[in-house]
Motif scaffolding. Sequence first.
Motif, mmCIF file in Angstrom:
data_model
loop_
_atom_site.group_PDB
_atom_site.id
_atom_site.type_symbol
_atom_site.label_atom_id
_atom_site.label_comp_id
_atom_site.label_asym_id
_atom_site.label_seq_id
_atom_site.Cartn_x
_atom_site.Cartn_y
_atom_site.Cartn_z
ATOM 1 N N TYR A 193 0.823 -1.208 0.000
ATOM 2 C CA TYR A 193 0.000 0.000 0.000
ATOM 3 C C TYR A 193 0.857 1.258 0.000
ATOM 4 N N ARG A 194 1.887 1.279 0.825
ATOM 5 C CA ARG A 194 2.761 2.456 0.878
ATOM 6 C C ARG A 194 3.500 2.662 -0.441
ATOM 7 N N MET A 195 3.812 1.583 -1.114
ATOM 8 C CA MET A 195 4.499 1.695 -2.393
ATOM 9 C C MET A 195 3.572 2.202 -3.494
ATOM 10 N N LEU A 196 2.325 1.733 -3.485
ATOM 11 C CA LEU A 196 1.420 2.002 -4.594
ATOM 12 C C LEU A 196 0.405 3.107 -4.324
ATOM 13 N N GLY A 197 0.143 3.401 -3.040
ATOM 14 C CA GLY A 197 -0.855 4.404 -2.720
ATOM 15 C C GLY A 197 -2.260 3.992 -3.090
ATOM 16 N N SER A 198 -2.466 2.697 -3.260
ATOM 17 C CA SER A 198 -3.769 2.183 -3.678
ATOM 18 C C SER A 198 -4.071 0.898 -2.933
ATOM 19 N N ALA B 39 8.336 -10.751 2.060
ATOM 20 C CA ALA B 39 8.474 -9.294 2.035
ATOM 21 C C ALA B 39 9.335 -8.859 0.847
ATOM 22 N N THR B 40 10.364 -9.659 0.549
ATOM 23 C CA THR B 40 11.225 -9.352 -0.595
ATOM 24 C C THR B 40 10.452 -9.459 -1.902
ATOM 25 N N VAL B 41 9.686 -10.536 -2.050
ATOM 26 C CA VAL B 41 8.881 -10.708 -3.266
ATOM 27 C C VAL B 41 7.894 -9.559 -3.410
ATOM 28 N N THR B 42 7.255 -9.196 -2.307
ATOM 29 C CA THR B 42 6.273 -8.103 -2.334
ATOM 30 C C THR B 42 6.923 -6.795 -2.758
ATOM 31 N N THR B 43 8.074 -6.484 -2.192
ATOM 32 C CA THR B 43 8.750 -5.227 -2.510
ATOM 33 C C THR B 43 9.183 -5.181 -3.962
ATOM 34 N N ARG B 44 9.747 -6.276 -4.458
ATOM 35 C CA ARG B 44 10.214 -6.276 -5.854
ATOM 36 C C ARG B 44 9.051 -6.170 -6.837
ATOM 37 N N LEU B 45 7.951 -6.859 -6.533
ATOM 38 C CA LEU B 45 6.772 -6.727 -7.387
ATOM 39 C C LEU B 45 6.216 -5.306 -7.326
ATOM 40 N N ALA B 46 6.277 -4.706 -6.133
ATOM 41 C CA ALA B 46 5.759 -3.348 -5.968
ATOM 42 C C ALA B 46 6.597 -2.340 -6.743
ATOM 43 N N ILE B 47 7.910 -2.529 -6.768
ATOM 44 C CA ILE B 47 8.779 -1.629 -7.546
ATOM 45 C C ILE B 47 8.375 -1.663 -9.016
ATOM 46 N N LEU C 74 5.911 10.855 -1.726
ATOM 47 C CA LEU C 74 6.572 9.634 -2.183
ATOM 48 C C LEU C 74 6.324 9.386 -3.666
ATOM 49 N N GLU C 75 5.233 9.921 -4.196
ATOM 50 C CA GLU C 75 4.950 9.771 -5.623
ATOM 51 C C GLU C 75 6.053 10.364 -6.486
ATOM 52 N N ARG C 76 6.806 11.313 -5.925
ATOM 53 C CA ARG C 76 7.843 11.992 -6.695
ATOM 54 C C ARG C 76 9.182 11.253 -6.653
ATOM 55 N N LEU C 77 9.285 10.240 -5.815
ATOM 56 C CA LEU C 77 10.533 9.495 -5.702
ATOM 57 C C LEU C 77 10.621 8.436 -6.786
ATOM 58 N N SER C 78 11.839 7.989 -7.061
ATOM 59 C CA SER C 78 12.001 6.838 -7.944
ATOM 60 C C SER C 78 11.474 5.599 -7.220
ATOM 61 N N PRO C 79 11.104 4.546 -7.946
ATOM 62 C CA PRO C 79 10.592 3.342 -7.287
ATOM 63 C C PRO C 79 11.550 2.758 -6.248
ATOM 64 N N THR C 80 12.861 2.751 -6.536
ATOM 65 C CA THR C 80 13.799 2.190 -5.560
ATOM 66 C C THR C 80 13.970 3.110 -4.359
ATOM 67 N N GLU C 81 13.937 4.426 -4.574
ATOM 68 C CA GLU C 81 13.975 5.351 -3.438
ATOM 69 C C GLU C 81 12.761 5.132 -2.547
ATOM 70 N N ASP D 77 19.664 -6.248 0.376
ATOM 71 C CA ASP D 77 19.346 -7.573 -0.161
ATOM 72 C C ASP D 77 18.012 -7.560 -0.910
ATOM 73 N N VAL D 78 17.058 -6.827 -0.361
ATOM 74 C CA VAL D 78 15.717 -6.812 -0.957
ATOM 75 C C VAL D 78 15.728 -6.137 -2.318
ATOM 76 N N ILE D 79 16.335 -4.947 -2.407
ATOM 77 C CA ILE D 79 16.262 -4.192 -3.661
ATOM 78 C C ILE D 79 17.498 -4.380 -4.542
ATOM 79 N N GLN D 80 18.409 -5.232 -4.069
ATOM 80 C CA GLN D 80 19.557 -5.684 -4.864
ATOM 81 C C GLN D 80 20.487 -4.540 -5.280
ATOM 82 N N VAL D 81 20.854 -3.748 -4.289
ATOM 83 C CA VAL D 81 21.888 -2.736 -4.470
ATOM 84 C C VAL D 81 22.821 -2.828 -3.270
ATOM 85 N N SER D 82 23.913 -2.056 -3.285
ATOM 86 C CA SER D 82 24.851 -2.100 -2.167
ATOM 87 C C SER D 82 24.275 -1.387 -0.944
#
Length: 290
Positions: A26-31, A62-70, A116-123, A142-147
Amino acid sequence: MGAREDLDQAAAVFAGVRPRLFGIAYRMLGSSTEAEDLVQDVWLRWQTYDRATVADPGAFLATVTTRLAINAVRSARVRRETYVGPWLPEPVDTTADPHLGAERGEALGYAVLLLLERLSPTERAAYVLREAFDYPYRKIADVIQVSEVAVRQLVSRARKHVLGGRRAPVSGAEQRRLLTAFVAAARAGDLAALEELLAADVVSYSDGGGAVRASRIPVVGAFRVSKYVRAFADRFWAGVEVRWGPVNGQASALLCRDGEVFAVLTVNASDQGIDQVLWMMNPAKITAAA
Protein backbone atom coordinates in the motif's frame (compact mmCIF):
# COMPACT_ATOMS: atom_id res chain seq x y z
CA MET A 1 3.81 -34.20 5.48
CA GLY A 2 0.99 -34.56 2.94
CA ALA A 3 0.28 -32.07 0.20
CA ARG A 4 -2.78 -30.76 2.00
CA GLU A 5 -0.94 -30.27 5.27
CA ASP A 6 1.93 -28.58 3.46
CA LEU A 7 -0.44 -26.13 1.79
CA ASP A 8 -2.24 -25.46 5.07
CA GLN A 9 1.10 -24.67 6.69
CA ALA A 10 2.00 -22.38 3.78
CA ALA A 11 -1.34 -20.60 4.20
CA ALA A 12 -0.76 -20.17 7.95
CA VAL A 13 2.69 -18.69 7.36
CA PHE A 14 1.33 -16.33 4.73
CA ALA A 15 -1.57 -15.22 6.91
CA GLY A 16 0.88 -14.37 9.69
CA VAL A 17 2.83 -11.92 7.56
CA ARG A 18 0.03 -10.72 5.31
CA PRO A 19 -0.58 -7.43 7.21
CA ARG A 20 3.07 -6.49 6.70
CA LEU A 21 2.93 -7.43 3.01
CA PHE A 22 -0.16 -5.29 2.50
CA GLY A 23 1.45 -2.45 4.45
CA ILE A 24 4.49 -2.51 2.16
CA ALA A 25 2.40 -2.76 -1.01
CA TYR A 26 0.00 0.00 0.00
CA ARG A 27 2.76 2.46 0.88
CA MET A 28 4.50 1.69 -2.39
CA LEU A 29 1.42 2.00 -4.59
CA GLY A 30 -0.86 4.40 -2.72
CA SER A 31 -3.77 2.18 -3.68
CA SER A 32 -5.58 -0.33 -1.50
CA THR A 33 -7.04 -2.10 -4.54
CA GLU A 34 -3.68 -2.46 -6.27
CA ALA A 35 -2.03 -3.52 -2.99
CA GLU A 36 -4.63 -6.26 -2.49
CA ASP A 37 -4.07 -7.52 -6.03
CA LEU A 38 -0.31 -7.53 -5.53
CA VAL A 39 -0.53 -9.42 -2.24
CA GLN A 40 -2.78 -11.97 -3.91
CA ASP A 41 -0.13 -12.41 -6.61
CA VAL A 42 2.47 -13.03 -3.89
CA TRP A 43 0.21 -15.69 -2.37
CA LEU A 44 -0.14 -17.47 -5.72
CA ARG A 45 3.64 -17.46 -6.14
CA TRP A 46 4.10 -18.75 -2.58
CA GLN A 47 1.77 -21.69 -3.24
CA THR A 48 3.83 -22.94 -6.16
CA TYR A 49 7.31 -22.02 -4.87
CA ASP A 50 9.72 -24.64 -3.55
CA ARG A 51 9.13 -23.59 0.06
CA ALA A 52 11.63 -26.13 1.40
CA THR A 53 14.40 -23.90 0.07
CA VAL A 54 13.21 -20.85 2.04
CA ALA A 55 14.96 -20.38 5.39
CA ASP A 56 13.01 -17.27 6.44
CA PRO A 57 9.52 -17.20 4.91
CA GLY A 58 8.66 -13.76 6.28
CA ALA A 59 11.76 -12.15 4.80
CA PHE A 60 11.26 -14.02 1.53
CA LEU A 61 7.64 -12.91 1.16
CA ALA A 62 8.47 -9.29 2.03
CA THR A 63 11.22 -9.35 -0.59
CA VAL A 64 8.88 -10.71 -3.27
CA THR A 65 6.27 -8.10 -2.33
CA THR A 66 8.75 -5.23 -2.51
CA ARG A 67 10.21 -6.28 -5.85
CA LEU A 68 6.77 -6.73 -7.39
CA ALA A 69 5.76 -3.35 -5.97
CA ILE A 70 8.78 -1.63 -7.55
CA ASN A 71 7.70 -2.98 -10.93
CA ALA A 72 4.08 -2.06 -10.24
CA VAL A 73 5.04 1.53 -9.39
CA ARG A 74 6.72 1.87 -12.79
CA SER A 75 3.65 0.67 -14.67
CA ALA A 76 1.29 2.68 -12.43
CA ARG A 77 3.09 5.88 -13.33
CA VAL A 78 2.51 5.22 -17.00
CA ARG A 79 -1.22 4.70 -16.35
CA ARG A 80 -1.47 7.84 -14.21
CA GLU A 81 -0.19 9.96 -17.09
CA THR A 82 -3.66 9.55 -18.64
CA TYR A 83 -5.59 9.80 -15.35
CA VAL A 84 -8.40 12.36 -15.50
CA GLY A 85 -7.66 15.19 -13.07
CA PRO A 86 -5.44 15.06 -9.96
CA TRP A 87 -4.51 11.61 -8.68
CA LEU A 88 -4.73 11.13 -4.90
CA PRO A 89 -3.80 8.07 -2.83
CA GLU A 90 -6.67 5.70 -2.19
CA PRO A 91 -7.85 6.25 1.42
CA VAL A 92 -7.85 3.33 3.85
CA ASP A 93 -9.64 2.93 7.17
CA THR A 94 -6.99 2.69 9.89
CA THR A 95 -9.39 1.92 12.74
CA ALA A 96 -8.47 -1.76 12.96
CA ASP A 97 -4.75 -1.36 12.27
CA PRO A 98 -3.47 2.22 12.61
CA HIS A 99 -0.07 1.25 11.21
CA LEU A 100 -1.21 -1.17 8.50
CA GLY A 101 1.22 -3.88 9.50
CA ALA A 102 4.22 -1.63 10.15
CA GLU A 103 6.24 -1.17 13.31
CA ARG A 104 5.66 2.55 12.87
CA GLY A 105 2.93 4.64 11.31
CA GLU A 106 5.33 6.26 8.85
CA ALA A 107 4.57 6.77 5.15
CA LEU A 108 0.84 6.37 5.74
CA GLY A 109 -0.53 9.92 5.86
CA TYR A 110 -1.62 11.65 2.69
CA ALA A 111 1.05 14.34 2.80
CA VAL A 112 3.88 11.81 2.82
CA LEU A 113 2.22 9.48 0.30
CA LEU A 114 1.87 12.39 -2.12
CA LEU A 115 5.54 13.26 -1.70
CA LEU A 116 6.57 9.63 -2.18
CA GLU A 117 4.95 9.77 -5.62
CA ARG A 118 7.84 11.99 -6.69
CA LEU A 119 10.53 9.49 -5.70
CA SER A 120 12.00 6.84 -7.94
CA PRO A 121 10.59 3.34 -7.29
CA THR A 122 13.80 2.19 -5.56
CA GLU A 123 13.98 5.35 -3.44
CA ARG A 124 10.39 4.77 -2.41
CA ALA A 125 11.05 1.14 -1.52
CA ALA A 126 14.14 1.99 0.53
CA TYR A 127 12.29 4.74 2.38
CA VAL A 128 9.25 2.57 3.14
CA LEU A 129 11.29 -0.38 4.40
CA ARG A 130 13.49 1.83 6.55
CA GLU A 131 11.05 4.40 7.91
CA ALA A 132 7.89 2.32 8.26
CA PHE A 133 9.28 -1.14 8.93
CA ASP A 134 12.67 -0.32 10.52
CA TYR A 135 14.60 -2.66 8.22
CA PRO A 136 18.40 -2.60 8.66
CA TYR A 137 20.24 -1.08 5.70
CA ARG A 138 21.92 -4.41 4.96
CA LYS A 139 18.55 -6.14 4.73
CA ILE A 140 17.14 -3.45 2.44
CA ALA A 141 20.19 -3.88 0.21
CA ASP A 142 19.35 -7.57 -0.16
CA VAL A 143 15.72 -6.81 -0.96
CA ILE A 144 16.26 -4.19 -3.66
CA GLN A 145 19.56 -5.68 -4.86
CA VAL A 146 21.89 -2.74 -4.47
CA SER A 147 24.85 -2.10 -2.17
CA GLU A 148 24.38 -1.02 1.44
CA VAL A 149 26.09 2.27 0.61
CA ALA A 150 23.58 2.84 -2.18
CA VAL A 151 20.70 2.09 0.20
CA ARG A 152 21.91 4.70 2.67
CA GLN A 153 22.07 7.23 -0.16
CA LEU A 154 18.58 6.32 -1.35
CA VAL A 155 17.09 6.67 2.13
CA SER A 156 18.94 9.93 2.75
CA ARG A 157 17.69 11.46 -0.51
CA ALA A 158 14.15 10.29 0.19
CA ARG A 159 14.17 11.73 3.71
CA LYS A 160 15.42 15.09 2.44
CA HIS A 161 12.71 15.15 -0.20
CA VAL A 162 9.95 14.27 2.29
CA LEU A 163 11.15 16.72 4.94
CA GLY A 164 11.85 19.45 2.43
CA GLY A 165 8.56 19.05 0.63
CA ARG A 166 6.30 19.94 3.53
CA ARG A 167 6.06 22.23 6.52
CA ALA A 168 6.08 20.80 10.02
CA PRO A 169 2.60 19.28 10.50
CA VAL A 170 0.29 20.27 13.33
CA SER A 171 -0.75 17.81 16.02
CA GLY A 172 -3.50 15.31 15.37
CA ALA A 173 -5.86 17.24 17.65
CA GLU A 174 -5.22 20.50 15.79
CA GLN A 175 -5.66 18.79 12.42
CA ARG A 176 -9.05 17.49 13.60
CA ARG A 177 -10.03 20.96 14.82
CA LEU A 178 -9.10 22.56 11.51
CA LEU A 179 -10.91 19.89 9.51
CA THR A 180 -14.05 20.26 11.62
CA ALA A 181 -13.95 24.04 11.23
CA PHE A 182 -13.35 23.72 7.48
CA VAL A 183 -16.36 21.42 7.03
CA ALA A 184 -18.56 23.83 8.98
CA ALA A 185 -17.36 26.84 6.97
CA ALA A 186 -17.61 24.96 3.66
CA ARG A 187 -21.12 23.81 4.45
CA ALA A 188 -22.18 27.36 5.31
CA GLY A 189 -20.37 28.85 2.32
CA ASP A 190 -18.69 31.25 4.74
CA LEU A 191 -15.99 32.91 2.66
CA ALA A 192 -14.38 34.81 5.54
CA ALA A 193 -14.23 31.76 7.78
CA LEU A 194 -12.69 29.68 5.00
CA GLU A 195 -9.98 32.25 4.28
CA GLU A 196 -9.19 32.42 8.00
CA LEU A 197 -8.48 28.68 8.09
CA LEU A 198 -6.37 28.41 4.95
CA ALA A 199 -2.66 29.01 4.45
CA ALA A 200 -1.93 31.65 1.80
CA ASP A 201 -0.59 29.03 -0.63
CA VAL A 202 -3.13 26.30 0.12
CA VAL A 203 -3.88 23.81 -2.67
CA SER A 204 -7.19 22.00 -3.11
CA TYR A 205 -7.05 18.67 -4.96
CA SER A 206 -10.19 16.86 -6.16
CA ASP A 207 -9.87 13.27 -7.35
CA GLY A 208 -12.94 12.30 -9.34
CA GLY A 209 -11.10 10.06 -11.79
CA GLY A 210 -13.40 11.27 -14.58
CA ALA A 211 -16.26 9.31 -12.99
CA VAL A 212 -17.91 12.23 -11.17
CA ARG A 213 -17.88 15.99 -11.47
CA ALA A 214 -14.77 17.36 -9.81
CA SER A 215 -12.19 20.02 -10.57
CA ARG A 216 -9.67 18.61 -13.05
CA ILE A 217 -6.94 21.00 -12.00
CA PRO A 218 -5.68 21.89 -8.50
CA VAL A 219 -7.08 25.13 -7.08
CA VAL A 220 -4.33 27.27 -5.54
CA GLY A 221 -4.39 30.13 -3.02
CA ALA A 222 -6.56 30.94 -0.01
CA PHE A 223 -8.92 33.31 -1.84
CA ARG A 224 -9.39 31.08 -4.88
CA VAL A 225 -9.95 27.95 -2.78
CA SER A 226 -12.44 29.79 -0.57
CA LYS A 227 -14.37 31.06 -3.62
CA TYR A 228 -14.27 27.60 -5.18
CA VAL A 229 -15.66 25.94 -2.05
CA ARG A 230 -18.35 28.59 -1.60
CA ALA A 231 -19.41 28.37 -5.24
CA PHE A 232 -20.69 24.81 -4.92
CA ALA A 233 -21.76 24.91 -1.25
CA ASP A 234 -25.52 24.96 -1.82
CA ARG A 235 -25.74 22.02 -4.20
CA PHE A 236 -22.82 19.97 -2.86
CA TRP A 237 -23.83 19.87 0.81
CA ALA A 238 -27.58 19.39 0.33
CA GLY A 239 -28.70 16.25 2.18
CA VAL A 240 -25.15 15.39 3.25
CA GLU A 241 -24.48 13.54 6.51
CA VAL A 242 -20.92 13.84 7.85
CA ARG A 243 -19.29 10.91 9.59
CA TRP A 244 -15.89 11.28 11.23
CA GLY A 245 -13.18 8.66 11.30
CA PRO A 246 -9.44 8.01 11.07
CA VAL A 247 -8.40 7.52 7.47
CA ASN A 248 -4.71 6.98 6.74
CA GLY A 249 -4.00 7.74 10.38
CA GLN A 250 -5.57 11.21 10.33
CA ALA A 251 -9.00 12.66 10.99
CA SER A 252 -11.22 12.64 7.93
CA ALA A 253 -14.80 13.46 7.06
CA LEU A 254 -16.76 10.75 5.30
CA LEU A 255 -19.50 12.51 3.37
CA CYS A 256 -22.66 10.45 2.94
CA ARG A 257 -25.85 10.87 0.99
CA ASP A 258 -28.73 8.42 1.48
CA GLY A 259 -26.49 6.37 3.75
CA GLU A 260 -23.75 5.89 1.14
CA VAL A 261 -20.28 7.44 1.31
CA PHE A 262 -19.69 9.50 -1.83
CA ALA A 263 -16.59 11.45 -0.79
CA VAL A 264 -13.75 11.38 1.73
CA LEU A 265 -12.46 14.80 2.75
CA THR A 266 -9.36 15.57 4.78
CA VAL A 267 -6.82 18.34 5.23
CA ASN A 268 -3.10 18.63 5.84
CA ALA A 269 -2.05 21.57 7.96
CA SER A 270 0.90 23.46 9.44
CA ASP A 271 1.20 26.42 11.77
CA GLN A 272 0.30 28.59 8.78
CA GLY A 273 -3.11 26.95 8.48
CA ILE A 274 -4.52 24.34 6.12
CA ASP A 275 -1.94 23.66 3.40
CA GLN A 276 -3.87 21.04 1.43
CA VAL A 277 -7.54 20.21 1.03
CA LEU A 278 -8.04 16.70 -0.36
CA TRP A 279 -11.36 15.62 -1.86
CA MET A 280 -11.49 11.92 -2.77
CA MET A 281 -14.61 11.51 -4.88
CA ASN A 282 -13.70 8.71 -7.29
CA PRO A 283 -16.28 5.99 -6.48
CA ALA A 284 -13.76 3.25 -7.28
CA LYS A 285 -11.32 4.58 -4.69
CA ILE A 286 -13.44 5.15 -1.58
CA THR A 287 -14.58 1.61 -0.81
CA ALA A 288 -11.62 0.82 1.46
CA ALA A 289 -12.34 3.88 3.59
CA ALA A 290 -16.11 3.48 3.57
